[in-house]
Design an enzyme around this catalytic site. Structure first.
Site, short mmCIF file in Angstrom:
data_model
loop_
_atom_site.label_atom_id
_atom_site.label_comp_id
_atom_site.label_asym_id
_atom_site.label_seq_id
_atom_site.Cartn_x
_atom_site.Cartn_y
_atom_site.Cartn_z
N CYS A 69 0.81 -1.23 0.00
CA CYS A 69 0.00 0.00 0.00
C CYS A 69 0.84 1.28 0.00
O CYS A 69 0.32 2.34 -0.31
CB CYS A 69 -0.93 0.01 1.21
SG CYS A 69 -2.20 -1.28 1.16
N HIS B 169 12.02 0.38 6.75
CA HIS B 169 11.75 -1.00 6.33
C HIS B 169 12.11 -1.96 7.46
O HIS B 169 13.24 -1.98 7.94
CB HIS B 169 12.57 -1.31 5.08
CG HIS B 169 12.03 -2.45 4.27
ND1 HIS B 169 11.79 -3.69 4.79
CD2 HIS B 169 11.67 -2.52 2.96
CE1 HIS B 169 11.32 -4.48 3.85
NE2 HIS B 169 11.23 -3.79 2.72
N HIS C 181 -2.09 19.85 7.33
CA HIS C 181 -3.00 18.80 6.85
C HIS C 181 -2.32 17.44 6.99
O HIS C 181 -1.10 17.33 6.85
CB HIS C 181 -3.39 19.04 5.40
CG HIS C 181 -3.89 20.43 5.13
ND1 HIS C 181 -5.16 20.84 5.45
CD2 HIS C 181 -3.26 21.52 4.60
CE1 HIS C 181 -5.31 22.10 5.11
NE2 HIS C 181 -4.17 22.54 4.59
N HIS D 11 -2.99 7.15 4.91
CA HIS D 11 -3.47 6.15 3.95
C HIS D 11 -4.76 5.52 4.47
O HIS D 11 -4.80 5.00 5.59
CB HIS D 11 -2.42 5.06 3.74
CG HIS D 11 -2.92 3.91 2.92
ND1 HIS D 11 -3.28 4.06 1.60
CD2 HIS D 11 -3.14 2.63 3.23
CE1 HIS D 11 -3.70 2.89 1.13
NE2 HIS D 11 -3.63 2.01 2.10
N HIS E 42 -14.56 5.64 3.28
CA HIS E 42 -16.00 5.39 3.18
C HIS E 42 -16.47 5.41 1.73
O HIS E 42 -17.25 4.53 1.31
CB HIS E 42 -16.76 6.46 3.98
CG HIS E 42 -18.24 6.23 4.02
ND1 HIS E 42 -19.11 6.80 3.11
CD2 HIS E 42 -19.01 5.49 4.86
CE1 HIS E 42 -20.35 6.41 3.40
NE2 HIS E 42 -20.32 5.63 4.45
N ASN F 47 -10.31 0.93 0.53
CA ASN F 47 -8.85 0.87 0.49
C ASN F 47 -8.43 0.55 -0.94
O ASN F 47 -8.55 -0.59 -1.39
CB ASN F 47 -8.35 -0.21 1.46
CG ASN F 47 -6.83 -0.31 1.50
OD1 ASN F 47 -6.14 0.29 0.68
ND2 ASN F 47 -6.31 -1.07 2.44
#
Length: 467
Positions: free
Chosen positions: A171, A250, A342, A346, A375, A379
């Site tokens: 992702c 990572h 802001h 994700h 919503h 995803n």
């Protein structure tokens, strides 16, 4: 002798000054501007309504009563509405027998639609022949020729275009792709780059019954985005964002973190994506390590000093927070609003958004864009960031000089975060055009709860007999 010394000194100073100028010019050319982005809005006939979602669940003959209950509970608590989109082969009932044709058709639809719109939006100063760098990230599909080659062929790009096809990055792949572009910009002046972020869901729909692998069907939906970047300063006035910092973390060396989000087959041979309970722990650890590097770069010194002094004074009190979750303890006390106006988290799921929000001490206003993107679109994997950004822009929140902190997690396990500066007031309603006035709703009522909360064991038993 004195003349020789003077000449030598002048030469040395000239050389040093020349080096400084070259260094300054080199750094100046290493900027990374986003010129435009285009999110994918699938056709209406691929919308995953409550009824169609129930049909997909019901036709999985491997599910028992316990699995039905789990799916209903997960869908109800997911934060996803009934206007998300699903791959055509799944809606048509062919999720168990996907083909390469299905996979490529899904990718072509997302990639070519967004690129067509992107080039149309920027046709006054950009064309496919001007693209120097092309990066495509799709984690679960790798074809030959590559997806980048399909794009080069479709738009007849130059023979010296630098193309990169990223897979398996999860992702957070969108941030990985941008990091690659940023590094290439350091060695290529006046370059233009395209990044395409999407995911291949159709051929990777899980048809088994393991709960940890069924989660992906509840959360992931069709979507994607194409973005245009440059380091050409003559295009600075056209830029909408400038990348300020990007930090990657990572945890692949940690076996627990590596295994918490992984593609595999279950004991029946059904391929899927397993999400374990260790994911939250891995996310909190990766976020903590990432923020250690990122915080000094984005927060003002006065905030770091204030936090350090406060932390020392309250050491005893903080030692009593052992009952809090790992995610809660990542950054207690730091005011992240001093470094960003802001926050683009994700939209991987409600738990991810809630966890990061609590960790950073964010308000409901800060979390609203990510919640609404989840919503409305679900995803969408690596493309999810840009639906969140699109929401902020459609709501006219983004003003020149504002800073946006983007935060992502991905399989591996990875945490990739970056900070952007807004270059001009942004007001494009983009992919949110047809619904932005309805968001945020007063209450996020889950349609699955409204329509299926009456389901009980007797009904589930009847469904099982019917099948």
């Amino acid at each position: 002798m004195e003349l020789l010394l003077i000449v030598s000194l002048v030469v040395a100073l000239s050389y040093a000054f020349s080096c400084l100028i070259k260094s300054f010019l080199r750094r100046r050319d290493q900027c990374c501007y986003m010129l435009a982005y285009e999110c994918y809005k699938p056709p209406e006939d691929t919308k995953l309504s409550t009824a169609s979602c129930a049909q997909i669940v019901h036709r999985n003959k491997n599910l028992g009563l316990d699995e039905f209950r789990f799916l209903l509970k997960t869908i109800v608590s997911s934060g996803i509405g009934e206007e998300t989109y699903c791959p055509k082969n799944v809606l048509e009932g062919r999720e168990e027998t996907p083909t390469l044709v299905d996979a490529l058709a899904e990718m072509d639809e997302v990639i070519f639609t967004t690129l067509d719109n992107l080039f149309a939006k920027t046709k006054s100063f950009m064309s496919p022949s001007k693209i120097d760098i092309l990066v495509v990230n799709v984690s679960l599909l790798s074809t030959a020729p590559s997806l980048t080659s399909r794009i080069v062929n479709r738009y007849k790009m130059r023979e010296n275009v630098m193309s990169f096809n990223l897979s398996g990055m999860g992702c957070s792949a969108s941030i990985v792709a941008i990091d690659l572009v940023q590094h290439l910009f350091k060695n290529h002046k006046n370059a233009n780059a395209i990044v395409v972020s999407t995911e291949s869901f159709g051929p990777n729909w899980y048809c088994g019954k393991e709960k940890s692998m069924m989660l992906s069907n509840c959360l992931f939906r069709s979507g994607g985005c194409s973005m245009l970047f440059t380091n050409n300063r003559s295009l600075k006035e056209r830029a909408i964002l400038q990348l300020k910092y990007l930090i990657r973390t990572h945890l692949g060396a940690d076996d627990e973190a590596y295994q918490c989000c992984i593609q595999l087959e279950d004991d029946k041979g059904y391929q899927g994506f397993r999400l374990t309970k260790k994911l939250t722990k891995a996310a909190s650890k990766a976020l903590k390590l990432n923020l250690r590097v990122l915080v000094p770069k984005i927060l003002p010194m006065r905030e770091i000093l204030r936090f350090s002094i406060s932390n020392l004074r309250n050491k005893k009190r903080h030692s009593k927070t052992s009952g809090q979750s790992a995610m809660d303890q990542v950054s207690i006390g730091l005011n992240f609003r001093t470094g960003a106006e802001h926050f683009c988290i994700h939209p991987g799921g409600r738990a991810v958004i809630d966890g990061v929000g609590m960790s950073l001490g964010l308000s409901e206003f800060d979390l609203e864009p990510s919640r609404m993107a989840l919503h409305r679109f679900g995803n969408t994997s690596a493309g999810g960031f840009w639906y969140v950004l699109g929401y902020m822009e459609a709501k006219k929140r983004l003003k020149r000089g504002d800073r946006i902190l983007m935060m992502s997690f991905g399989a591996g396990f990875k945490c990739n975060n970056c900070l952007w500066e807004v270059m001009k007031n942004l007001e494009d309603v983009n992919v949110w055009e047809d619904c932005i006035d309805k968001y945020p709703p007063k209450t996020l009522v889950n349609p699955f709860m409204e329509k299926y909360s009456w389901i009980n064991d007797d009904y589930l038993g009847f469904v099982r007999l019917e099948r």
